[in-house]
Motif scaffolding. Structure first.
Motif, PDB file in Angstrom:
ATOM      1  N   GLU A  25     117.300 106.924  68.075  1.00  0.00           N
ATOM      2  CA  GLU A  25     118.756 106.940  67.888  1.00  0.00           C
ATOM      3  C   GLU A  25     119.469 107.531  69.098  1.00  0.00           C
ATOM      4  O   GLU A  25     120.540 107.060  69.506  1.00  0.00           O
ATOM      5  N   ALA A  26     118.888 108.570  69.684  1.00  0.00           N
ATOM      6  CA  ALA A  26     119.504 109.201  70.851  1.00  0.00           C
ATOM      7  C   ALA A  26     119.608 108.223  72.012  1.00  0.00           C
ATOM      8  O   ALA A  26     120.604 108.229  72.758  1.00  0.00           O
ATOM      9  N   ALA A  27     118.607 107.370  72.179  1.00  0.00           N
ATOM     10  CA  ALA A  27     118.658 106.379  73.259  1.00  0.00           C
ATOM     11  C   ALA A  27     119.794 105.393  73.036  1.00  0.00           C
ATOM     12  O   ALA A  27     120.501 105.022  73.988  1.00  0.00           O
ATOM     13  N   ALA A  72     123.704  94.908  74.359  1.00  0.00           N
ATOM     14  CA  ALA A  72     122.292  94.547  74.434  1.00  0.00           C
ATOM     15  C   ALA A  72     121.452  95.693  74.997  1.00  0.00           C
ATOM     16  O   ALA A  72     120.356  95.974  74.490  1.00  0.00           O
ATOM     17  N   LEU A  73     121.945  96.364  76.020  1.00  0.00           N
ATOM     18  CA  LEU A  73     121.202  97.470  76.622  1.00  0.00           C
ATOM     19  C   LEU A  73     120.935  98.585  75.619  1.00  0.00           C
ATOM     20  O   LEU A  73     119.806  99.066  75.489  1.00  0.00           O
ATOM     21  N   GLN A  74     121.986  98.997  74.915  1.00  0.00           N
ATOM     22  CA  GLN A  74     121.782 100.090  73.964  1.00  0.00           C
ATOM     23  C   GLN A  74     120.899  99.642  72.804  1.00  0.00           C
ATOM     24  O   GLN A  74     120.130 100.435  72.256  1.00  0.00           O
ATOM     25  N   GLY A  75     120.988  98.347  72.446  1.00  0.00           N
ATOM     26  CA  GLY A  75     120.144  97.845  71.376  1.00  0.00           C
ATOM     27  C   GLY A  75     118.671  97.896  71.738  1.00  0.00           C
ATOM     28  O   GLY A  75     117.826  98.244  70.910  1.00  0.00           O
ATOM     29  N   ALA A  76     118.361  97.560  72.971  1.00  0.00           N
ATOM     30  CA  ALA A  76     116.964  97.567  73.427  1.00  0.00           C
ATOM     31  C   ALA A  76     116.439  98.975  73.662  1.00  0.00           C
ATOM     32  O   ALA A  76     115.227  99.212  73.589  1.00  0.00           O
ATOM     33  N   ALA A  81     112.695 104.006  74.020  1.00  0.00           N
ATOM     34  CA  ALA A  81     112.647 105.468  74.024  1.00  0.00           C
ATOM     35  C   ALA A  81     111.607 105.995  73.046  1.00  0.00           C
ATOM     36  O   ALA A  81     110.909 106.979  73.337  1.00  0.00           O
ATOM     37  N   ALA A  82     111.507 105.362  71.886  1.00  0.00           N
ATOM     38  CA  ALA A  82     110.507 105.797  70.904  1.00  0.00           C
ATOM     39  C   ALA A  82     109.094 105.647  71.463  1.00  0.00           C
ATOM     40  O   ALA A  82     108.254 106.547  71.320  1.00  0.00           O
ATOM     41  N   LEU A  83     108.824 104.533  72.125  1.00  0.00           N
ATOM     42  CA  LEU A  83     107.506 104.326  72.720  1.00  0.00           C
ATOM     43  C   LEU A  83     107.249 105.302  73.862  1.00  0.00           C
ATOM     44  O   LEU A  83     106.125 105.803  74.023  1.00  0.00           O
ATOM     45  N   LYS A  84     108.272 105.598  74.639  1.00  0.00           N
ATOM     46  CA  LYS A  84     108.132 106.578  75.726  1.00  0.00           C
ATOM     47  C   LYS A  84     107.791 107.945  75.156  1.00  0.00           C
ATOM     48  O   LYS A  84     106.933 108.666  75.693  1.00  0.00           O
ATOM     49  N   TRP A  85     108.436 108.312  74.057  1.00  0.00           N
ATOM     50  CA  TRP A  85     108.151 109.607  73.435  1.00  0.00           C
ATOM     51  C   TRP A  85     106.705 109.651  72.951  1.00  0.00           C
ATOM     52  O   TRP A  85     105.999 110.652  73.148  1.00  0.00           O
ATOM     53  N   LEU A  86     106.231 108.575  72.331  1.00  0.00           N
ATOM     54  CA  LEU A  86     104.834 108.517  71.902  1.00  0.00           C
ATOM     55  C   LEU A  86     103.884 108.652  73.089  1.00  0.00           C
ATOM     56  O   LEU A  86     102.896 109.400  73.033  1.00  0.00           O
ATOM     57  N   ASP A  87     104.176 107.923  74.169  1.00  0.00           N
ATOM     58  CA  ASP A  87     103.333 107.989  75.364  1.00  0.00           C
ATOM     59  C   ASP A  87     103.299 109.412  75.930  1.00  0.00           C
ATOM     60  O   ASP A  87     102.235 109.916  76.314  1.00  0.00           O
ATOM     61  N   ASN A  88     104.455 110.055  75.983  1.00  0.00           N
ATOM     62  CA  ASN A  88     104.542 111.392  76.577  1.00  0.00           C
ATOM     63  C   ASN A  88     103.691 112.413  75.825  1.00  0.00           C
ATOM     64  O   ASN A  88     103.273 113.426  76.404  1.00  0.00           O
ATOM     65  N   ASN A 131     114.890 101.094  82.488  1.00  0.00           N
ATOM     66  CA  ASN A 131     115.369 101.890  83.617  1.00  0.00           C
ATOM     67  C   ASN A 131     116.405 102.914  83.153  1.00  0.00           C
ATOM     68  O   ASN A 131     116.369 104.080  83.573  1.00  0.00           O
ATOM     69  N   GLU A 132     117.324 102.487  82.281  1.00  0.00           N
ATOM     70  CA  GLU A 132     118.338 103.411  81.765  1.00  0.00           C
ATOM     71  C   GLU A 132     117.678 104.568  81.004  1.00  0.00           C
ATOM     72  O   GLU A 132     118.069 105.729  81.157  1.00  0.00           O
ATOM     73  N   VAL A 133     116.701 104.252  80.183  1.00  0.00           N
ATOM     74  CA  VAL A 133     116.014 105.294  79.413  1.00  0.00           C
ATOM     75  C   VAL A 133     115.329 106.284  80.350  1.00  0.00           C
ATOM     76  O   VAL A 133     115.389 107.504  80.139  1.00  0.00           O
ATOM     77  N   ASN A 134     114.680 105.788  81.393  1.00  0.00           N
ATOM     78  CA  ASN A 134     114.018 106.684  82.340  1.00  0.00           C
ATOM     79  C   ASN A 134     115.022 107.562  83.081  1.00  0.00           C
ATOM     80  O   ASN A 134     114.805 108.767  83.257  1.00  0.00           O
ATOM     81  N   VAL A 135     116.124 106.973  83.504  1.00  0.00           N
ATOM     82  CA  VAL A 135     117.140 107.719  84.245  1.00  0.00           C
ATOM     83  C   VAL A 135     117.758 108.813  83.377  1.00  0.00           C
ATOM     84  O   VAL A 135     117.954 109.945  83.822  1.00  0.00           O
ATOM     85  N   PHE A 136     118.030 108.484  82.129  1.00  0.00           N
ATOM     86  CA  PHE A 136     118.755 109.408  81.257  1.00  0.00           C
ATOM     87  C   PHE A 136     117.847 110.143  80.271  1.00  0.00           C
ATOM     88  O   PHE A 136     118.330 110.707  79.289  1.00  0.00           O
ATOM     89  N   TRP A 137     116.559 110.170  80.549  1.00  0.00           N
ATOM     90  CA  TRP A 137     115.628 110.769  79.598  1.00  0.00           C
ATOM     91  C   TRP A 137     115.965 112.226  79.246  1.00  0.00           C
ATOM     92  O   TRP A 137     115.892 112.608  78.070  1.00  0.00           O
ATOM     93  N   PRO A 138     116.339 113.081  80.197  1.00  0.00           N
ATOM     94  CA  PRO A 138     116.689 114.460  79.816  1.00  0.00           C
ATOM     95  C   PRO A 138     117.843 114.509  78.811  1.00  0.00           C
ATOM     96  O   PRO A 138     117.828 115.312  77.877  1.00  0.00           O
ATOM     97  N   GLN A 139     118.824 113.641  78.984  1.00  0.00           N
ATOM     98  CA  GLN A 139     119.952 113.609  78.056  1.00  0.00           C
ATOM     99  C   GLN A 139     119.519 113.054  76.701  1.00  0.00           C
ATOM    100  O   GLN A 139     119.925 113.562  75.653  1.00  0.00           O
TER     101      GLN A 139
END
Length: 210
Positions: A25-27, A72-76, A81-88, A131-139
């Motif tokens: 949701e945050a993404a 579309a960007l926010q929808g994707a 972000a959820a998968l990135k969190w799992l990977d991390n 790319n957006e998720v990676n750039v804004f990951w701290p937020q």
């Protein structure tokens, strides 16, 4: 919009599923904010009965016809972000991938845009959203932790967290985050400190059309 998301994975604890859903949701919220969309609220809630539990999430953004790419960007961004969190956190398996799946976000976005006679190249949208998720990951992480603890975030609270006007520790103090459960029980205090101390980016690779 976006549509309601429901997550459950037997191999994850309830706290982990809450964080998984909160990052999804945050993404949505953070990417929409940086793409110039109006973000109204974000919600992460627990539901269930004697037979079991599940975590629901929904983020409300306002879509205008000229904002096809931002929509579309926010929808994707949610699933990415959820998968990135799992990977991390070394938690990505076939089961948890299924829990993070958000094909319904793609279907919702393409259906809304189709009403305006617009089509998008979804793989390209996903590349840009990644790319957006990676750039804004701290937020995204800051908003996710607040959502995980608070459950409901207003537009003002989301904006404050994105802009760094308030960090997660201050948010807990101001909004009475429960002492009995903290995201720090799973996410290390060092990671939270990194979120608070890092100068989060303030510009997006996506630039809205004039």
């Amino acid at each position: 919009m976006t549509g309601r998301d429901v997550a459950h994975a037997p191999s994850l604890t309830k706290d982990q599923v809450i964080l998984l859903q909160a990052h999804h949701e945050a993404a949505h919220a953070v990417v929409a904010h940086h793409a110039g969309m109006q973000v109204n609220s974000l919600h992460v809630r627990q539901s269930g009965d004697a037979a079991g539990w599940w975590i629901e999430g929904i983020t409300y953004v306002v879509h205008h016809a000229r904002q096809a790419t931002p929509l579309a960007l926010q929808g994707a961004a949610g699933e990415i972000a959820a998968l990135k969190w799992l990977d991390n956190h070394g938690l990505r398996t076939a089961e948890t991938e299924a829990a993070a799946n958000a094909d319904h976000d793609r279907d919702d976005v393409t259906a809304i845009l189709a009403e305006d006679g617009i089509t998008v190249d979804w793989p390209s949208i996903c590349d840009a959203a990644r790319n957006e998720v990676n750039v804004f990951w701290p937020q995204i992480t800051a908003v996710a932790h607040a959502a995980a603890e608070q459950g409901d975030l207003t537009a003002e609270q989301i904006t404050d967290l994105i802009r760094g006007s308030v960090d997660i520790h201050c948010f807990r103090y101001q909004h009475g985050g429960p002492d009995s459960w903290s995201t720090a029980d799973f996410e290390t205090y060092e990671h939270l400190a990194e979120i608070n101390d890092q100068n989060a980016p303030t510009t997006s690779a996506y630039q809205p059309a004039a």
